[in-house]
Structure formats: C-alpha cells, structure tokens
Write an enzyme that holds these catalytic residues in place. Sequence first.
Site, short mmCIF file in Angstrom:
data_model
loop_
_atom_site.label_atom_id
_atom_site.label_comp_id
_atom_site.label_asym_id
_atom_site.label_seq_id
_atom_site.Cartn_x
_atom_site.Cartn_y
_atom_site.Cartn_z
N ALA A 64 18.44 24.88 62.13
CA ALA A 64 17.69 24.49 63.26
C ALA A 64 16.36 24.23 63.02
CB ALA A 64 18.28 25.32 64.27
N ALA A 65 15.97 23.17 63.00
CA ALA A 65 14.40 22.95 62.97
C ALA A 65 13.90 21.52 63.16
CB ALA A 65 14.05 23.07 61.49
N ARG B 10 13.01 10.05 43.54
CA ARG B 10 13.57 11.45 44.27
C ARG B 10 14.65 11.87 43.80
NH1 ARG B 10 9.21 10.75 45.56
NH2 ARG B 10 8.08 10.29 47.55
N GLY C 100 0.51 10.14 50.99
CA GLY C 100 0.99 11.57 50.87
C GLY C 100 2.29 11.41 50.15
N LEU D 77 16.73 27.95 70.20
CA LEU D 77 16.14 29.17 69.45
C LEU D 77 14.76 29.56 70.10
CD1 LEU D 77 16.67 28.54 65.85
CD2 LEU D 77 17.63 30.14 67.15
N TYR E 176 5.04 19.78 58.49
CA TYR E 176 6.35 20.00 58.17
C TYR E 176 6.65 20.99 57.00
CZ TYR E 176 11.14 19.50 56.57
OH TYR E 176 12.49 19.92 55.88
N ASN F 7 8.44 25.05 66.83
CA ASN F 7 10.19 25.29 66.39
C ASN F 7 10.59 25.84 65.16
OD1 ASN F 7 12.58 24.60 67.88
ND2 ASN F 7 12.73 22.90 66.37
#
Length: 329
Positions: free
Chosen positions: A76-77, A223, A286, A53, A143, A94
């Site tokens: 896509a990453a 989570r 974090g 990409l 991110y 990216n």
Amino acid sequence: MSKKILVTGGCGYIGSHTVRELQRQNYDVVVFDNLVHGHLAAVEDAPVIIGDLLNPQEIRRVFVRHPDIAGVIHFAAYLEVGESMEQPGKYFRNNIQGTVNLLEAMLDAGVKHLVFSSTCAVYGTPERVPVTEEEPIKPESVYGASKRMAEQVMEWYDQVKGIRFTPLRYFNAAGASFDARIGDAYKPATRIIPVLMEYLLGQRERFFINGDDYPTPDGTCIRDYIHVDDLATAHIAALDYLWDGGESMAFNIGTGRGTSNMEIVDMVREVTGRDFEVEFGPRRPGDPVRIWADNTRAREVLGWKPRYGLREIIETSWLWHSTHPDGFG
Ligand SMILES: NC(=O)c1ccc[n+]([C@@H]2O[C@H](COP(=O)([O-])OP(=O)(O)OC[C@H]3O[C@@H](n4cnc5c(N)ncnc54)[C@H](O)[C@@H]3O)[C@@H](O)[C@H]2O)c1
C-alpha cells in the site's frame, strides 16, 4: 496448517497478482486496502478488509481479528513520480506514516516479518548498470525518497524492536495474469505499456515516446521490465527467507535485461499484428537514460529467478487490456 499472510494494498496491481500466487501456493491471505487505487474485483477468493493505513486503529484491528497472521507483504503506497513532485505531503504521509502505523500494529500483535515494496527509484540515476544493491542511494523524486525513508524506518524497527524485513527494489512491473483475469487497471495509465495498449484500443489519440536522442542504440530510454507474476514469486521467496531466519536485506527484483522503448514498440507490433504510428516528444526531466538490475543477490540468497521476458509481458498485457478495455470498471 497453512500460514496466514496480510497483504496491504492487495487490491492493487502487483498486490492482487501476489495474492493469487500466495493462494496458489496454499497460503491463507487477508487483504487490507482503502480502494483509492485498488479494485475489489481484483481479489477473487480472499477476505478484503477495507481500511486506511493512515488510520492506526483500522490496521490494528486487522491483527486483532486475525491473531494468526505470520507475516506481512506491504504494497500500500502512492507511486506516481510526477505527482509526488507536485504533492510531496501526500507521498510522505502515505508512504512513510502509513508504514509506521503498520509497523506499530505489527509490534502490538507480535508479528516480526515484513516484505516491503521498494523501488529502483531509490538509486536515482545509477552510476553503473546493471545496478547492484551496493549502488549509492540517491533518489531523485519525492516518491523515491519516500520509499527510501520507509526503508530507513524499517531499519530502525529492526534495530530496536527486532522486526525483520526485506525491501524488494522492483524495476518496472509489467504484464498481466496469463488467464487475463487480472492486470494493470491503474487509471490514468502512466506506464508505457498500458499507455500503448490504450492507444491501440482507441482510448488515446496519439502515442508519444519521451525522447529519441538518448545515448542508447536506438535513442530511446532503457528500462528493466519484470513480469508481475515474477514479482509475485519474489515476495513469497522473501517471506520464506525471513521465516528461515534470514537477516533484513534489500533485493533488486528485475530481469537483468534492459529493454528500450522502441524495443517495446517493436514487440507490441509483432504480438498484436498491428502497425501504428509513434511520435517522439521531448525528454522527460529526471528520466535516467538506462537502468536495469543486477539480480544476482535475489537469485543466490532467495533462490528466485524470473521466468518471463518481454514477449510474455506484451502478450499478457494485450490479452488483459483488449478483454478489459475499462479495467475492472
Ligand atoms: N508498478 C510498478 O512498476 C512499481 C515499481 C516499483 C515499486 N512499486 C511499488 O509497488 C507497490 C504496489 O504498486 P502497484 O503498481 O500495485 O500500485 P497500485 O496503486 O495498483 O496498488 C497500491 C494499492 O495500495 C492501496 N493503498 C494506497 N494507500 C493506501 C492506504 N493508505 N491504506 C490502504 N491501502 C492503500 C491502493 O488502493 C492500491 O490498491 C507500491 O508500493 C509501489 O510503490 C511499483
């Protein structure tokens, strides 16, 4: 005639499950992936175009070769929080420039519908749980910030060019296909379930949980784990919503249920029939104490709902990892 969908990152974990679900629902699929983390073997029956990409010509050529593409699902990453804090440039390039190149190629081709892989990391540590889409946006990692910035780029392409999009803010993707043909092959494993599976398969010497002194009932973090096949159906529901004229809107995609790390351990013990030792390490800086989704908007607007829970996640993960100890390798 069935509609054709371009799936960027379709050789990756969530992308490959979505490709399969699209095919099951009789869509035509074209996959675009640079195979940095993806695997050709994860896509069985769809054309895969290998390209990056970050190269505008390579993504533009896909639309020239496939002028009948009716919508795009963009996976896509890069997605490792820790790595993003060490190599911010890698992530901003990216995840943002890659998205800009995709949007420009879509514009050239006149494709106006985009479903985007976003993340609950855009909320950082939420003020309230369950987390709604109205929760303040305050990512705590490069991110998360890169994903939020990509959303903002899309907001502008909607405003000035009419590309309509749905960021799907996933919680924790987990599980594998029920026939164990595809699953999470990301290496090195960083997510708790694949890490635990590697430990059970003798590929790790020890298994750690980060922190057992959080203010939760068993002291471990909470989570929202969503089965990857439930994520797949959410993408198709989001595309249908856009094709039906729905306006650009973000959706939280989770089960709406919080699961602690120790609950995962207990379910793994039950499903595999194995007892094993758990060690506790320090808290990871974090890490939010607890986060799970309010998925009301996705249920009401997209007509989507999760079908699977923790048991199916662990059963399919175990089946996949124990039959593919080296992933697709
Ligand atoms: N896995 C999770 O729990 C989770 C949670 C929230 C959001 N997400 C998002 O979902 C998406 C997919 O995640 P995944 O777990 O399937 O990851 P993955 O790494 O398995 O899949 C990403 C795919 O994109 C490809 N790719 C990366 N950069 C590219 C580029 N420049 N050009 C072409 N292809 C490229 C990789 O080769 C890989 O196949 C990501 O955007 C991620 O941020 C994942």
